[in-house]
Scaffold this active site. Structure first.
Site, mmCIF file in Angstrom:
data_model
loop_
_atom_site.group_PDB
_atom_site.id
_atom_site.type_symbol
_atom_site.label_atom_id
_atom_site.label_comp_id
_atom_site.label_asym_id
_atom_site.label_seq_id
_atom_site.Cartn_x
_atom_site.Cartn_y
_atom_site.Cartn_z
ATOM 1 N N ASP A 1 37.399 38.292 45.859
ATOM 2 C CA ASP A 1 37.566 37.998 44.431
ATOM 3 C C ASP A 1 36.457 37.047 43.949
ATOM 4 O OD1 ASP A 1 38.681 38.053 41.951
ATOM 5 O OD2 ASP A 1 40.452 36.869 42.453
ATOM 6 N N TRP B 1 31.011 34.927 39.413
ATOM 7 C CA TRP B 1 29.694 34.636 40.026
ATOM 8 C C TRP B 1 28.581 35.091 39.073
ATOM 9 C CZ3 TRP B 1 25.309 37.286 41.353
ATOM 10 C CH2 TRP B 1 24.453 36.679 42.276
ATOM 11 N N HIS C 1 29.219 42.408 41.424
ATOM 12 C CA HIS C 1 29.725 43.402 42.392
ATOM 13 C C HIS C 1 28.623 43.801 43.366
ATOM 14 C CE1 HIS C 1 33.440 43.463 40.326
ATOM 15 N NE2 HIS C 1 33.032 44.120 39.267
ATOM 16 N N THR D 1 44.752 49.916 42.792
ATOM 17 C CA THR D 1 45.278 50.953 41.890
ATOM 18 C C THR D 1 45.315 50.430 40.449
ATOM 19 O OG1 THR D 1 47.457 50.216 42.626
ATOM 20 C CG2 THR D 1 46.667 52.291 43.546
ATOM 21 N N ARG E 1 40.052 48.470 34.098
ATOM 22 C CA ARG E 1 38.809 47.784 33.685
ATOM 23 C C ARG E 1 37.939 48.705 32.828
ATOM 24 N NH1 ARG E 1 37.038 43.469 38.212
ATOM 25 N NH2 ARG E 1 39.118 42.698 38.577
ATOM 26 N N LEU F 1 34.165 47.145 65.783
ATOM 27 C CA LEU F 1 34.959 46.702 64.636
ATOM 28 C C LEU F 1 35.421 47.873 63.760
ATOM 29 C CD1 LEU F 1 35.634 44.103 62.703
ATOM 30 C CD2 LEU F 1 33.669 44.954 61.435
#
Ligand code: FPP
Length: 266
Positions: free
Chosen positions: A38, A43, A55, A84, A89, A149
């Site tokens: 978040d 930012w 982003h 969801t 946006r 990972l």
């Protein structure tokens, strides 16, 4: 274009960080870390940049943290990339977010393959644009034989949605007579969730100072340790991840029980 606007930051692994990593590896590491990434918008706003620049920078943090988590020895890293509810946006932002998996995989898939990372996705893939689906499906396929990972993207994911789907599947089985009501246990429900092949998160991190779950892994986080930080996701770095891991290692997980030394002897 955005990459040119934004300062290029190379990963800086200091000897202090190496020391912290080695010390952490002696102790029990969280096997599964889940992150609510978040603060991208804030930012960008702080720098008078458009939200999508946040982003883009957040995507660079995904790369950095994936690399480091793998290096530390974390088994699973789940990242909440699109909920969801995020469809609400502005279209421009949604469209950009839907391009990020393509951008990320287009640039970093070879690196993920080389690092033995296995890409997975949880969420409703059917509702994603074709180009997003293609990027994710290709990454999942190309890394399916890796056993390092697990990088699990929560994309068009919502925990309530996931629980509804699992209840529907279970009710269906009861109606068909495959199982009875008495067969419904915690394990059965877990095995119908999108995380059925994963362990439950040991550590949840949320950046940017917000202290809520935002419809993220509500069932799976029942006994997870939480770690909140004011750091915005694009500023989150290897040292921040170490802070979270070290904090986790100081916790005393009891799962509702007692530690051996706290049990009163008669
Ligand atoms: C929330 O911050 C963040 C998101 C909704 C998107 C998160 C996505 C990324 C970090 C990139 C994902 C990368 C890949 C490869 C899929 P916000 O925008 O709500 O921040 P704000 O609260 O400051 O506005």
């Amino acid at each position: 274009m955005l990459s040119k606007l934004l300062r290029k930051r190379q990963p800086v692994i200091t000897s202090d960080l190496t020391k912290r990593k080695e010390l952490a590896q002696i102790e029990q590491l969280p096997a599964h870390i889940a992150v609510i990434m978040d603060g991208n918008g804030r930012w960008a706003k702080k720098r008078s940049l458009p939200r999508i620049a946040g982003h883009y920078e957040g995507m660079q943090t995904v790369r950095k943290i994936t690399r480091f988590a793998n290096d530390v020895g974390i088994k699973t890293l789940t990242l909440y990339a699109f909920s969801t509810e995020n469809w609400k946006r502005p279209k421009k932002e949604v469209d950009y977010l839907m391009r990020l998996p393509e951008e990320f995989m287009g640039t970093y898939l070879p690196e993920l393959i080389e690092q033995n990372v296995q890409v997975q996705m949880m969420g409703n893939i059917d509702l994603l644009p074709d180009h997003t689906k293609r990027a994710i499906t290709k990454a999942v396929e190309k890394t399916s034989h890796n056993d390092g990972l697990i990088l699990n993207f929560a994309l068009n994911y919502g925990s309530r949605d996931e629980i509804i789907q699992s209840v529907q599947q279970i009710v269906n089985k009861v109606q068909l007579g495959t199982i009875s009501c008495d067969d419904i246990t915690e394990d059965l429900i877990s095995s119908h969730l999108m995380t059925k092949d994963l362990t439950e998160p040991d550590l949840l991190i949320r950046t940017s100072g917000e202290i809520r779950l935002s419809n993220f892994m509500l069932w799976q986080l029942a006994y997870t340790e939480f770690w909140f930080t004011n750091t915005l996701w694009p500023d989150f770095d290897e040292a921040c991840l170490m802070d979270a891991i070290e904090s986790y290692q100081k916790r005393n997980r009891k799962y509702g029980g007692l530690r051996e030394e706290d049990v009163e002897k008669k």
